[in-house]
Design an enzyme around this catalytic site. Structure first.
Site, PDB file in Angstrom:
ATOM      1  N   CYS A  28       0.818  -1.216   0.000  1.00 33.37           N
ATOM      2  CA  CYS A  28       0.000   0.000   0.000  1.00 33.37           C
ATOM      3  C   CYS A  28       0.853   1.267   0.000  1.00 33.37           C
ATOM      4  O   CYS A  28       1.913   1.323   0.619  1.00 33.37           O
ATOM      5  CB  CYS A  28      -0.980   0.061   1.152  1.00 33.37           C
ATOM      6  SG  CYS A  28      -2.143  -1.305   1.239  1.00 33.37           S
ATOM      7  N   THR A  29       0.350   2.270  -0.712  1.00 28.20           N
ATOM      8  CA  THR A  29       1.003   3.569  -0.807  1.00 28.20           C
ATOM      9  C   THR A  29      -0.071   4.650  -0.839  1.00 28.20           C
ATOM     10  O   THR A  29      -1.110   4.475  -1.486  1.00 28.20           O
ATOM     11  CB  THR A  29       1.861   3.675  -2.081  1.00 28.20           C
ATOM     12  OG1 THR A  29       2.768   2.569  -2.139  1.00 28.20           O
ATOM     13  CG2 THR A  29       2.637   4.981  -2.130  1.00 28.20           C
TER      14      THR A  29
END
Length: 351
Positions: A28-29
């Site tokens: 995730c970013t």
């Protein structure tokens, strides 16, 4: 001279990579982008190792009676604001925006430690309800930070349906560009509050992510950037991309810029590492325009961009919760604000 400079950069890069490579990696970013007109757009990638994870859009009206979902000692509240969210496994709010333009993103953090619920003496809240509590109750980042620093509950975690620990931290942002990161480390809440906190990935804890980014900043992305799919490397690349991107005044260009930034740090579908099981593929990405309150969703499995306009869904206290399944062939692209159907709200993850 050029050869010596290149060798120096490679040596520097190798040193940094050896450091971040020792860290647990995860997925995730999130980025917070400022447009040329001073408005803000939040983008995030959802990376997870279960390609079959159920993911749905939900419309939750204001005035809903809520509880933390972990039994009789759960915290209770009535939602002040309506929201549109994306659920994970129908047990957690993973992403969302409320009617005030407050955006929240739930990202994995292997080091998260919420403490012992039994010893806290405070009401409990499911880790799956934590973000929903924030979206239901607060209109700005400042409000949310003040309330969270009062430490009103204990977050209770459990394993996700695929067997992985539901171990997370949260980012929030509002239409003014204010931002905050919430992490529980060693049983204590750690808050990073300010508009400078524009990028977040996963491990290591956020203060170490900042230190890694500060290490790489003087080198410059035109010379060398770390290129692995680890969370620490993605943080550095996402930070460079965000700073290097023009602040577009045209809204279409601004949205396209955020989508391109998120795609540039995505993890290819099916990519995994048997020695690092926490490395996960990008399953979907969201982009939220916090001025217009338009919520874009882009599935990797069913690659067509759809969106919801919050002013086209009923968030009034008399409205019913509504749901729209995501990642199915009927998501052919475009505005899906009118395709929601009434549905019973999901129950939050419990031990």
């Amino acid at each position: 001279m050029m050869r010596l400079k290149t060798k120096g950069l490679i040596a520097l890069g190798a040193a940094a990579l050896s450091f971040v490579g020792a860290l647990e990696t995860e997925a995730c970013t999130r980025v917070l982008y400022e447009t040329g007109t001073g408005t803000y757009i939040t983008g995030r990638n959802m990376d997870w190792n279960d390609l079959k994870m159920q993911t749905d859009f939900w419309v939750f009206p204001r005035g809903m009676e809520r509880n933390g979902g972990v039994g009789p000692d759960s915290i209770t509240w009535t939602s002040r604001y309506g929201s549109v969210i994306i659920s994970a496994y129908e047990v957690a709010t993973s992403d969302g925006v409320n009617e005030k333009g407050l955006v929240g993103n739930l990202l994995y953090l292997a080091e998260a430690d919420y403490g012992d619920p039994a010893a806290s003496g405070k009401p409990g809240i499911s880790v799956g309800a934590w973000l929903q509590y924030v979206l239901d109750n607060f209109g700005t980042v400042t409000e949310a930070v003040a309330a969270m620093q009062a430490d009103p509950f204990t977050v209770v975690s459990a394993n996700a349906p695929n067997g992985r620990p539901a171990s997370v931290h949260i980012s929030i942002s509002d239409p003014t560009g204010d931002s905050a990161i919430f992490e529980y480390l060693g049983g204590k809440l750690v808050v990073h509050h300010g508009p400078q906190y524009q990028v977040m990935t996963n491990s290591p804890p956020y203060d170490q992510q900042i230190a890694i980014e500060n290490y790489w900043a003087p080198i410059g992305g035109k010379n060398f950037l770390p290129g692995t799919i680890s969370a620490a490397d993605r943080f550095v690349r996402a930070s460079y991309n965000l700073k290097a991107s023009p602040k577009y005044k045209d809204r279409r260009d601004a949205i396209a810029s955020v989508f391109s930034q998120m795609r540039s740090v995505g993890v290819p579908l099916g990519m995994s590492d048997p020695d690092k099981p926490n490395i996960s593929s990008t399953l979907w990405r969201s982009v939220i325009d916090q001025e217009t309150k338009r919520y874009y969703f882009d599935s990797v499995i069913n690659p067509s961009v759809i969106w919801v306009d919050l002013d086209k869904v009923d968030l009034s206290a008399s409205a019913k919760p509504m749901m729209l399944k995501l990642g199915v062939p009927s998501n052919v692209g475009g505005d899906v604000s009118g395709q929601f159907k009434p549905a019973e709200p999901f129950k939050f993850l419990a031990p």
